[in-house]
Design an enzyme around this catalytic site. Structure first.
Site, short mmCIF file in Angstrom:
data_model
loop_
_atom_site.label_atom_id
_atom_site.label_comp_id
_atom_site.label_asym_id
_atom_site.label_seq_id
_atom_site.Cartn_x
_atom_site.Cartn_y
_atom_site.Cartn_z
N GLY A 283 0.58 -1.31 0.12
CA GLY A 283 0.66 -0.64 -0.54
C GLY A 283 1.28 1.20 -0.14
N GLY B 121 1.06 -7.64 -6.29
CA GLY B 121 2.13 -8.04 -7.23
C GLY B 121 3.65 -9.05 -6.56
NE ARG C 39 1.18 -20.50 -18.02
CZ ARG C 39 1.90 -19.02 -17.67
NH1 ARG C 39 1.30 -18.73 -19.54
NH2 ARG C 39 2.79 -18.76 -17.50
CG ASP D 166 4.62 -8.09 7.14
OD1 ASP D 166 3.86 -6.66 6.47
OD2 ASP D 166 4.12 -8.64 7.63
N GLY D 167 5.29 -7.73 3.77
CA GLY D 167 5.27 -8.35 2.92
C GLY D 167 6.88 -8.14 1.52
CB THR E 124 3.44 -0.19 6.63
OG1 THR E 124 2.10 -0.32 7.73
CG2 THR E 124 4.97 -0.13 7.77
CB ILE E 125 0.01 4.18 7.55
CG1 ILE E 125 -0.39 2.89 7.51
CG2 ILE E 125 0.81 5.04 6.29
CD1 ILE E 125 -2.55 3.25 7.24
CG ASP E 126 -0.11 -0.96 8.78
OD1 ASP E 126 -0.97 -0.30 9.18
OD2 ASP E 126 -0.77 -1.98 8.33
CG ASP F 268 2.92 -4.12 10.69
OD1 ASP F 268 3.57 -3.65 10.18
OD2 ASP F 268 2.10 -5.02 10.25
NE ARG G 248 -24.86 12.58 18.24
CZ ARG G 248 -25.62 12.70 16.98
NH1 ARG G 248 -24.68 13.38 15.75
NH2 ARG G 248 -26.92 13.67 16.32
NE ARG H 12 -1.38 -5.15 6.05
CZ ARG H 12 -2.18 -5.47 4.96
NH1 ARG H 12 -3.35 -6.12 4.99
NH2 ARG H 12 -2.43 -4.34 3.99
NE ARG I 88 -25.41 9.74 14.06
CZ ARG I 88 -26.53 9.37 15.25
NH1 ARG I 88 -26.36 8.00 15.47
NH2 ARG I 88 -27.49 10.30 14.54
NE ARG J 267 -2.69 3.23 2.24
CZ ARG J 267 -3.20 1.75 1.04
NH1 ARG J 267 -3.70 0.45 2.56
NH2 ARG J 267 -3.31 1.97 -0.39
#
Ligand code: F6P
Length: 360
Positions: A11, A76, A85, A116-117, A138-140, A142, A175, A184, A278, A287
């Site tokens: 991302g 990817g 195929r 990490d991916g 990564t914004i996470d 992690d 509220r 994640r 709400r 992001r």
């Protein structure tokens, strides 16, 4: 070092362009080295026109821009790529084609900027002989081995501002406002933004919550005259003994997409506390847009140091930030375990000390 490549995978995150700019400028100015950009993550190696030359002109004016001029791709992975195929979609390992292309291009190093991916794919290519250098994005926040990834600070500021803005309506209308945040399986965004924005309840994946405890906090506040509450909930949070809430199931190609726990919490609170609730899901706004000064500076240091690491032949290593200094670490070691919020750490203890409930 004569020629290097750079790609951005996974991302997008604020600061990717700052990394690219710093890498291009450092490669050219400091090493007189040619640099090419790979479009759309690893996909560019397999696409017509997927590898583009980068010069100083190509990176002019991109420092404040969000996103990535090279494009990114979540789907990817060359080790599991969807191909057609005989008219049918099948998943194939095309990593050898990628390695061949890298060799053909004559890259002395390939800088992979990702979470990490993307970094794990980089490691697998490294095992096949590709001279990989990692940059954690990564914004996470992690990724292990680094105290901070770029993109996190910008996401945090956006999330904090959202909490500030939700306070207005929460207070005026008495509220409960629930804000679902990304991350994640890591609760860094919700935890840090929740503390910085003054949330009353923070729900994170690392601390399974109980609905009754969340309601208890809201009711305790109502009884003490504070008729509103702010709940920051991480998309990966789940109730004790329960499941995470997914918007989309994953498959061999795509990771599952979390989302919806905010509504589950909001509905419960409304039913049990007799107060209006709400729900806001902040989503990709976290992001988007221009990176903060912190992220631009960090990303620039990462991009420049990645090139210096490549020049030293530090393949299989990732630049990282430790004690505010840029160092480098073995990718293989740091990618074994993802980074998670330390539930005994000072951020959680600080929040508890302030009276913030984790619903546990
Ligand atoms: O990893 C970054 C992240 O924004 C996560 O926080 C979120 O769960 C995920 O990506 C969303 O992915 P996509 O953009 O594919 O929906």
């Amino acid at each position: 070092m004569k020629k290097i490549g750079i790609l951005t995978g996974g991302g997008d995150a604020p600061g990717l362009n700052a990394v690219i700019r710093a890498a291009v400028k450092t490669a050219i100015n400091q090493y007189g080295c040619e640099i090419v950009g790979i479009r759309n993550g690893y996909e560019g190696f397999l696409q017509e026109g997927g590898v583009v030359p980068l010069d100083i002109r190509a990176v002019r004016g991109i420092l404040p821009l969000g996103g990535t001029i090279l494009g990114a791709a979540n789907r990817g992975n060359p080790f599991a790529r969807e191909v057609i195929r005989d008219g049918e979609a099948v998943v194939e390992d095309v990593s050898d084609e990628v390695v061949e292309r890298i060799n053909y291009l004559g890259l002395d190093a390939l800088i992979v900027v990702g979470g990490d991916g993307t970094l794990k794919i980089g490691m697998e290519l490294y095992d096949k002989g590709v001279p990989i250098i990692g940059v954690p994005k990564t914004i996470d926040n992690d990724v292990n081995g680094t105290e901070i990834t770029f993109g996190f600070d910008t996401a945090l500021n956006i999330a904090m501002e959202a909490i500030d803005r939700l306070h207005t309506t929460a207070e005026s209308h008495h509220r409960v406002m629930v804000l679902e945040l990304m991350g994640r399986d890591a609760g860094f965004i919700a935890l840090h933004a929740g503390v910085a924005g003054g949330a009353d309840v923070i729900l994170i994946p690392e601390i399974p919550f109980q609905f009754e405890k969340v309601a208890e906090k809201v009711i305790e506040r109502i009884e003490s005259g504070r008729l509103f509450s702010i709940i920051a909930v991480s998309e990966g949070a789940s109730p004790k003994g329960g499941q995470q809430v997914f918007r989309e199931k994953g498959d061999e190609i795509s990771a599952p997409r979390l989302g919806g726990i905010g509504h589950v919490v909001g509905e419960y609170v409304e039913e049990c506390c007799g107060t209006e609730a709400r729900v806001t899901t902040l989503g990709h706004i976290q992001r988007g847009g221009t990176p903060t000064a912190f992220d631009r500076f960090l990303a620039t240091r990462y991009g420049a140091s990645a090139v210096r690491l490549a020049a030293k032949g530090g393949y299989g290593r990732m630049v990282s930030c430790q004690n505010l200094k840029i160092v480098d670490v073995l990718m293989d070691e740091v990618l074994r375990e993802p980074k998670r919020v330390d539930i005994e750490g000072d951020a959680v203890l600080t929040a508890r000390g302030l009276g913030i409930s984790f619903g546990d």
